[in-house]
Design a protein around this motif. Structure first.
Motif, mmCIF file in Angstrom:
data_model
loop_
_atom_site.group_PDB
_atom_site.id
_atom_site.type_symbol
_atom_site.label_atom_id
_atom_site.label_comp_id
_atom_site.label_asym_id
_atom_site.label_seq_id
_atom_site.Cartn_x
_atom_site.Cartn_y
_atom_site.Cartn_z
ATOM 1 N N THR A 24 -11.887 -6.818 12.335
ATOM 2 C CA THR A 24 -12.021 -7.064 13.757
ATOM 3 C C THR A 24 -12.848 -5.962 14.418
ATOM 4 O OG1 THR A 24 -9.851 -8.141 13.781
ATOM 5 C CG2 THR A 24 -10.732 -7.405 15.897
ATOM 6 N N HIS A 282 -2.416 -19.808 15.298
ATOM 7 C CA HIS A 282 -3.382 -18.834 14.792
ATOM 8 C C HIS A 282 -2.696 -18.065 13.676
ATOM 9 C CE1 HIS A 282 -6.815 -16.075 14.934
ATOM 10 N NE2 HIS A 282 -5.976 -15.058 14.930
ATOM 11 N N TRP A 284 -3.272 -14.634 10.641
ATOM 12 C CA TRP A 284 -4.057 -13.493 10.191
ATOM 13 C C TRP A 284 -3.933 -13.320 8.681
ATOM 14 C CZ3 TRP A 284 -1.095 -12.950 14.710
ATOM 15 C CH2 TRP A 284 -1.788 -12.593 15.874
ATOM 16 N N ASN A 307 -6.629 -13.340 28.597
ATOM 17 C CA ASN A 307 -6.526 -13.011 27.176
ATOM 18 C C ASN A 307 -5.084 -12.731 26.786
ATOM 19 O OD1 ASN A 307 -9.295 -13.168 27.241
ATOM 20 N ND2 ASN A 307 -9.668 -11.145 26.397
ATOM 21 N N ASP A 319 -4.707 -5.748 19.652
ATOM 22 C CA ASP A 319 -5.600 -6.873 19.385
ATOM 23 C C ASP A 319 -5.807 -7.671 20.673
ATOM 24 O OD1 ASP A 319 -7.174 -8.699 18.097
ATOM 25 O OD2 ASP A 319 -5.569 -9.628 16.939
ATOM 26 N N CYS A 321 -7.093 -10.791 22.176
ATOM 27 C CA CYS A 321 -7.399 -12.151 21.721
ATOM 28 C C CYS A 321 -7.949 -12.983 22.880
ATOM 29 C CB CYS A 321 -6.142 -12.822 21.170
ATOM 30 S SG CYS A 321 -5.381 -11.983 19.763
ATOM 31 N N VAL A 328 -7.291 -19.071 19.685
ATOM 32 C CA VAL A 328 -7.941 -17.762 19.634
ATOM 33 C C VAL A 328 -9.358 -17.953 19.108
ATOM 34 C CG1 VAL A 328 -7.891 -15.451 18.622
ATOM 35 C CG2 VAL A 328 -5.742 -16.581 19.250
ATOM 36 N N LYS A 330 -11.847 -15.344 19.591
ATOM 37 C CA LYS A 330 -12.471 -14.048 19.358
ATOM 38 C C LYS A 330 -11.388 -12.982 19.432
ATOM 39 C CE LYS A 330 -15.697 -10.756 21.550
ATOM 40 N NZ LYS A 330 -16.583 -10.522 22.722
ATOM 41 N N GLU A 331 -11.528 -11.939 18.612
ATOM 42 C CA GLU A 331 -10.596 -10.816 18.644
ATOM 43 C C GLU A 331 -11.382 -9.507 18.643
ATOM 44 O OE1 GLU A 331 -7.074 -11.332 15.848
ATOM 45 O OE2 GLU A 331 -8.387 -12.939 15.143
#
Length: 369
Positions: A24, A282, A284, A307, A319, A321, A328, A330-331
Motif C-alpha cells: 500500500t 473487502h 487483505w 473514507n 489504512d 480506505c 474499497v 484505493k488504500e
C-alpha cells in the motif's frame, strides 16, 4: 551449488519475501500531534462531554485524561489479562449526558471454569470510581486460550447495542454453532435485554443475543454515517483479514470459507465462497492485522471525507480506505511506521484520534504543519 541454482533460490526467496509485504502506498501529506503520551496498549477510548477522555489500557486500567492530567479510575472489574485478552473496548450510551452509562468489554474469569471469556458491563462514573456496575453478558465457557476475545462495542441509530466476541481460538466448534458463544456479533438493548426481533430468538438452543455468526476475531466496528449499517473488520489467519457489512442472521463463513491459510502455510479450506455464506466486502492478503475503525465525516479532511480508516497492527500504519459506495477502491498509508495502531476515533472536534501501542493517542492533522 551451481550459479543457476543459486539464482533460482534467490528468485524464490525474493518472491516469498515480496509476497509477505504490504505494498500500500504511503501518503506523507499529513502530520500528527501527540495528545496523550505514555500509553502501552490503548485498546479503546471515548470523549466525555467536557472533552476529557476515558482510555482503556489492556492491562486493566481505565484512565481519565484531561488538560494533561491522567487519573486512574477505581472500581474497574478484575480482568483476565492473558494473550489478547484484558480490558478491551469502551463506549458511552448515546444519551450519556442524561443517564451516565458507560459500557466496557473485558476478558473475565468469572464462572466455574479456569481461564476467561469476553464480558460486557455497564457502569457509571462518580468521583473517579465506577459505580452501579451491571454485568450485561458473559460469554461461556471460560478457556485458558489467549486468542480471539474480540471485542468492540457499537450503538446503532435506534440505540441498540452491538458487541463482537472472537471465537477464542476454537474455530472448529464456536463460530458456526449458534448454541455456543464466540465468533459472533451480538445485539442487545441498552440494558442487556434481548430485542424481540433478533434473528435467532426463536431458534432452538441458539444464544438469543446472536445477530450474525461465522466470524473469527472482529476488532473493528463502525456505523456507516449514511446507511446506518454496521460495518466490522476481523482478523483472518495468514491472509484473509476482512471487512464485512453485518446483516441480521447472516453467516460470514469462518472457517468454512476464507482467503487465508494456516500460519504454517497449509490450507484448512479450499473454499473462498459457498452458498448461503456472505462474501467479504473487502479482504487483505497478506493480513494487515486490523484493529480500530472509523468513518471520516468531518470537514477537517475534505479530501478524505467519506473514507474508512482501519488500523494495522502488523504493518504499523493507519489504512485510509477510499470508498465507492460500499467498495474499497484505493488504500494508502497514514502515520506510517509510528507504531501498532490499536484504536481509531473521530473526536467531537472533528479530528481523528489514533491510539498507538507504546506511544499514546495522537491527533491526525490533515496536512503537514
Amino acid at each position: 551449488m551451481t550459479l543457476k541454482k543459486l539464482v533460482a533460490v534467490g528468485v524464490l526467496m525474493f518472491t516469498l519475501y515480496s509476497c509477505a509485504q504490504n505494498n500500500t502506498q504511503t501518503n506523507d501529506n499529513h502530520s500528527y500531534e501527540l495528545v496523550v503520551p505514555d500509553l502501552q496498549i490503548p485498546w479503546g477510548f471515548v470523549f466525555l462531554p467536557d472533552n476529557a477522555m476515558l482510555i482503556t489500557e489492556k492491562k486493566g486500567d481505565i484512565i481519565h485524561f484531561k488538560n494533561g492530567v491522567k487519573t486512574i479510575i477505581e472500581g474497574v472489574p478484575e480482568v483476565y489479562n492473558r494473550g489478547q485478552g484484558g480490558l478491551l473496548d469502551i463506549q458511552l450510551h448515546p444519551n450519556y449526558k442524561n443517564n451516565g452509562w458507560i459500557y466496557i468489554t473485558y476478558a473475565s474469569s468469572e464462572g466455574d471454569d479456569k481461564g476467561g471469556n469476553t464480558a460486557l458491563m455497564r457502569a457509571k462514573l462518580k468521583n473517579d470510581t465506577l459505580v452501579e456496575k451491571q454485568l450485561l453478558y458473559k460469554a461461556t465457557p471460560n478457556t485458558t486460550n489467549g486468542q480471539h476475545f474480540g471485542s468492540r462495542i457499537l450503538f446503532d441509530n435506534k440505540g441498540d447495542l452491538y458487541v463482537s466476541i472472537g471465537e477464542r481460538g476454537n474455530r472448529d466448534e464456536n463460530p458456526q454453532d449458534l448454541s455456543r458463544d464466540g465468533g459472533k456479533i451480538y445485539r442487545f438493548h441498552d440494558d442487556g435485554s434481548i430485542p424481540s426481533d433478533n434473528p435467532f430468538i426463536q431458534t432452538p438452543n441458539a444464544k438469543p443475543g446472536i445477530y450474525s455468526y461465522g466470524h473469527r476475531n472482529p476488532q473493528g466496528m463502525a456505523l456507516h454515517p449514511k446507511t446506518g449499517e454496521v460495518w466490522i473488520h476481523e482478523h483472518g489467519p495468514k491472509g484473509g483479514d476482512e471487512i464485512n457489512i453485518i446483516k441480521p442472521g447472516a453467516n460470514y463463513g469462518w472457517p468454512k470459507v476464507s482467503y487465508g491459510v494456516n500460519y504454517s502455510g497449509t490450507k484448512f479450506t479450499k473454499h473462498t465462497s459457498l452458498p448461503g455464506m456472505e462474501p467479504p466486502n473487502h479482504y487483505w492478503v497478506p493480513s494487515i492485522a486490523p484493529s480500530g475503525m472509523a468513518f471520516i465525516t468531518s470537514n477537517k479532511y475534505p479530501e478524505w471525507k467519506g473514507n474508512l480508516l482501519v488500523g494495522s497492527l502488523k504493518f504499523q500504519y493507519l489504512d485510509n480506505c477510499y470508498l465507492n459506495h460500499d467498495k474499497v477502491i484505493k488504500e494508502e498509508r497514514l502515520l506510517d511506521g509510528l507504531g501498532r495502531v490499536r484504536s481509531v476515533v473521530q473526536g467531537p472536534d472533528g479530528y481523528i484520534y489514533v491510539g498507538i501501542e507504546n506511544l499514546g493517542i495522537v491527533k491526525l492533522l490533515p496536512s503537514k504543519q
